[in-house]
Design a protein around this motif. Sequence first.
Motif, short mmCIF file in Angstrom:
data_model
loop_
_atom_site.label_atom_id
_atom_site.label_comp_id
_atom_site.label_asym_id
_atom_site.label_seq_id
_atom_site.Cartn_x
_atom_site.Cartn_y
_atom_site.Cartn_z
N VAL A 83 0.85 -1.20 0.00
CA VAL A 83 0.00 0.00 0.00
C VAL A 83 0.88 1.24 0.00
N GLY A 84 1.88 1.27 0.87
CA GLY A 84 2.81 2.40 0.90
C GLY A 84 3.55 2.55 -0.40
N ALA A 85 3.96 1.42 -1.00
CA ALA A 85 4.68 1.47 -2.28
C ALA A 85 3.79 2.03 -3.39
N MET A 86 2.52 1.67 -3.39
CA MET A 86 1.59 2.20 -4.40
C MET A 86 1.40 3.71 -4.21
N GLY A 87 1.36 4.15 -2.95
CA GLY A 87 1.25 5.58 -2.68
C GLY A 87 2.47 6.34 -3.17
N VAL A 88 3.64 5.80 -2.92
CA VAL A 88 4.88 6.44 -3.38
C VAL A 88 4.93 6.44 -4.91
N LEU A 89 4.50 5.33 -5.54
CA LEU A 89 4.48 5.27 -6.99
C LEU A 89 3.53 6.31 -7.58
N LEU A 131 -2.61 8.77 -0.20
CA LEU A 131 -2.28 7.35 -0.29
C LEU A 131 -0.84 7.10 0.15
N ALA A 132 0.07 7.97 -0.23
CA ALA A 132 1.47 7.79 0.16
C ALA A 132 1.65 7.92 1.67
N ILE A 133 1.08 8.96 2.25
CA ILE A 133 1.26 9.20 3.69
C ILE A 133 0.57 8.12 4.52
N SER A 134 -0.70 7.85 4.19
CA SER A 134 -1.42 6.85 4.99
C SER A 134 -0.88 5.44 4.72
N GLY A 135 -0.45 5.17 3.50
CA GLY A 135 0.11 3.86 3.19
C GLY A 135 1.42 3.61 3.90
N ILE A 136 2.27 4.62 3.99
CA ILE A 136 3.53 4.48 4.72
C ILE A 136 3.25 4.32 6.21
N ALA A 137 2.25 5.04 6.72
CA ALA A 137 1.90 4.92 8.14
C ALA A 137 1.29 3.56 8.45
N LEU A 138 0.61 2.96 7.48
CA LEU A 138 -0.01 1.65 7.70
C LEU A 138 1.05 0.59 7.94
#
Length: 142
Positions: A82-88, A135-142
């Motif tokens: 999820v974090g990787a998809m947000g960063v992408l 998505l990047a911030i919440s995905g990394i936090a997840l």
Amino acid sequence: MDQPVIGRLERLLPVACVAGAVVLFASQLMTLFEFVPPGAEAIDERSAIADHGHAMFIVAGFAILATFVAVFAPSKPAAIAVGAMGVLALLFFLLTDLPDAGQIGTIDDARQSFIDAEAVPQVGFWLEMLGSLALAISGIAL
């Protein structure tokens, strides 16, 4: 008994991930830029699909799927995905769309031979920025 604040925030992270992915998905259905000549009305527009193809749909869909897997089958690799998809998604935005915002260039118009026009960001641009950041911030936090 009252839950600690951290416990409540952890429950909201998957909701924030899905919300960010939904906003990202919706942004791809909207206008990204309008091309406006100096002192005139918009003569053309570019949609997000024309700019990225269907890549952001895939990123958003995979992020939603990975969020559900991370929550319902506690999976650390899915949470990392999820974090990787947000960063992408954020990289797509920063590298392809942000540099075009406000640029002035020559376009071919049927009414005139070639005219200069500015790429003016529209709703799709701002929603893509919001969705990819969320998505990047919440995905990394997840």
